[in-house]
Write a protein that holds these residues in place. Structure first.
Motif, mmCIF file in Angstrom:
data_model
loop_
_atom_site.group_PDB
_atom_site.id
_atom_site.type_symbol
_atom_site.label_atom_id
_atom_site.label_comp_id
_atom_site.label_asym_id
_atom_site.label_seq_id
_atom_site.Cartn_x
_atom_site.Cartn_y
_atom_site.Cartn_z
ATOM 1 N N LYS A 47 0.826 -1.219 0.000
ATOM 2 C CA LYS A 47 0.000 0.000 0.000
ATOM 3 C C LYS A 47 0.860 1.269 0.000
ATOM 4 O O LYS A 47 0.333 2.377 -0.072
ATOM 5 N N ILE A 48 2.190 1.110 0.121
ATOM 6 C CA ILE A 48 3.083 2.253 0.313
ATOM 7 C C ILE A 48 3.858 2.549 -0.955
ATOM 8 O O ILE A 48 4.461 1.659 -1.562
ATOM 9 N N CYS A 49 3.844 3.818 -1.344
ATOM 10 C CA CYS A 49 4.571 4.288 -2.522
ATOM 11 C C CYS A 49 5.664 5.256 -2.089
ATOM 12 O O CYS A 49 5.382 6.270 -1.446
ATOM 13 N N LEU A 50 6.909 4.935 -2.414
ATOM 14 C CA LEU A 50 8.015 5.864 -2.201
ATOM 15 C C LEU A 50 8.162 6.691 -3.472
ATOM 16 O O LEU A 50 8.616 6.200 -4.501
ATOM 17 N N SER A 51 7.747 7.933 -3.403
ATOM 18 C CA SER A 51 7.805 8.803 -4.575
ATOM 19 C C SER A 51 9.140 9.539 -4.557
ATOM 20 O O SER A 51 9.316 10.524 -3.832
ATOM 21 N N THR A 52 10.106 9.057 -5.342
ATOM 22 C CA THR A 52 11.466 9.588 -5.262
ATOM 23 C C THR A 52 12.177 9.525 -6.609
ATOM 24 O O THR A 52 11.826 8.714 -7.477
ATOM 25 N N ASP A 53 13.166 10.381 -6.772
ATOM 26 C CA ASP A 53 14.059 10.341 -7.928
ATOM 27 C C ASP A 53 15.427 9.794 -7.531
ATOM 28 O O ASP A 53 16.390 9.921 -8.284
ATOM 29 N N ASP A 54 15.504 9.181 -6.365
ATOM 30 C CA ASP A 54 16.768 8.710 -5.796
ATOM 31 C C ASP A 54 16.752 7.186 -5.662
ATOM 32 O O ASP A 54 15.960 6.634 -4.892
ATOM 33 N N ILE A 55 17.627 6.507 -6.388
ATOM 34 C CA ILE A 55 17.678 5.048 -6.339
ATOM 35 C C ILE A 55 18.039 4.545 -4.950
ATOM 36 O O ILE A 55 17.603 3.463 -4.531
ATOM 37 N N ASP A 56 18.812 5.316 -4.196
ATOM 38 C CA ASP A 56 19.175 4.901 -2.838
ATOM 39 C C ASP A 56 17.956 4.826 -1.924
ATOM 40 O O ASP A 56 17.887 3.978 -1.035
ATOM 41 N N ILE A 57 16.995 5.726 -2.140
ATOM 42 C CA ILE A 57 15.752 5.700 -1.359
ATOM 43 C C ILE A 57 14.972 4.431 -1.658
ATOM 44 O O ILE A 57 14.409 3.792 -0.746
ATOM 45 N N LEU A 58 14.927 4.046 -2.929
ATOM 46 C CA LEU A 58 14.238 2.800 -3.286
ATOM 47 C C LEU A 58 14.901 1.600 -2.616
ATOM 48 O O LEU A 58 14.215 0.662 -2.197
#
Length: 246
Positions: A67-78
């Motif tokens: 249910k959780i979306c990480l909205s990021t432009d950073d591969i490290d965050i993913l």
């Protein structure tokens, strides 16, 4: 009968059981790479772990990882999300990761990529490490109990437009922002400020109106300690001190 009509019929019952937030809900944690105040802020270690992990853990305290979306432009965050079971491969476009990109733009983009119906958005900024799962649950209880366009977390404001907030008039003199015959702060109407920790948003309303035009907004009140929003190094030191000594 399909699953959607069944869910709609059960909705009043599920609301009473506080389960409606598990249906057609998308949790969005926005975490772009850029940060002027504290470079790499969202993945910088705060009291021993990346700042964004505090928000991920709070979200996982209520919602399953899917249910959780990480909205990021950073591969490290993913990669940090993957460590917690959030298997998201797509990065947010650079065009939606600028200083002037609005929350509404980010949310609508992530909704368009979501392969299911979304009715409610839980928007959790990673700069609020003192926000816990139980805060989200209490805010959800308010949302589920009211016909609101949005429930937003707030704290009591130290500044008050009736008492100690001023504007310059055309002659360059300071005048109270809101004129009233107030003799002390204790006699001033109570005012609140958004603390950035929790936004629970009606998706249908968001598609037709910007957040600033929402009329039916309910507050979820949080303490000053839990309302810390990390914007600069002083906020960072304050949060780290509180976490370390808790």
């Amino acid at each position: 009968m399909g699953i959607i009509p069944i869910i709609k019929k059960l909705k009043p019952i599920l609301q009473k059981l506080n389960l409606i937030d598990l249906i057609n809900t998308l949790v969005i944690i926005p975490a772009r790479k850029g940060s002027k105040g504290i470079p790499g802020k969202n993945k910088k270690l705060l009291a021993g772990k990346p700042l964004i992990e505090y928000t991920i853990e709070a979200a996982l305290g209520i919602f399953p990882a899917e249910k959780i979306c990480l909205s990021t432009d950073d591969i490290d965050i993913l990669k940090i999300g993957l460590k917690h079971g959030i298997d998201q491969k797509a990065l947010r476009p650079i065009s939606l990761s600028m200083d002037n990109t609005s929350a509404r733009e980010v949310i609508l983009y992530e909704i368009s990529n979501c392969c299911r119906e979304v009715e409610t958005i839980i928007y959790l900024q990673p700069t609020s490490p003192m926000r816990k799962a139980w805060h989200i649950r209490e805010a959800l209880d308010i949302y589920n109990s009211n016909d609101a366009d949005m429930v937003v977390s707030v704290s009591r404001s130290k500044s008050n437009p009736y008492f100690n907030m001023f504007e310059e008039n055309t002659d360059g003199f300071l005048t109270l922002s809101k004129q009233a015959n107030i003799i002390s702060r204790q006699h001033s109407p109570e005012v609140f400020e958004y603390n950035g920790a929790i936004y629970i948003i009606n998706c249908r309303k968001l598609k037709s109106h910007p957040l600033s035009q929402f009329k039916k907004v309910k507050k979820y009140l949080m303490t000053r300690e839990n309302s810390i929003d990390i914007d600069d190094i002083l906020d960072w030191i304050t949060a780290e001190t509180l976490i370390t000594n808790s």
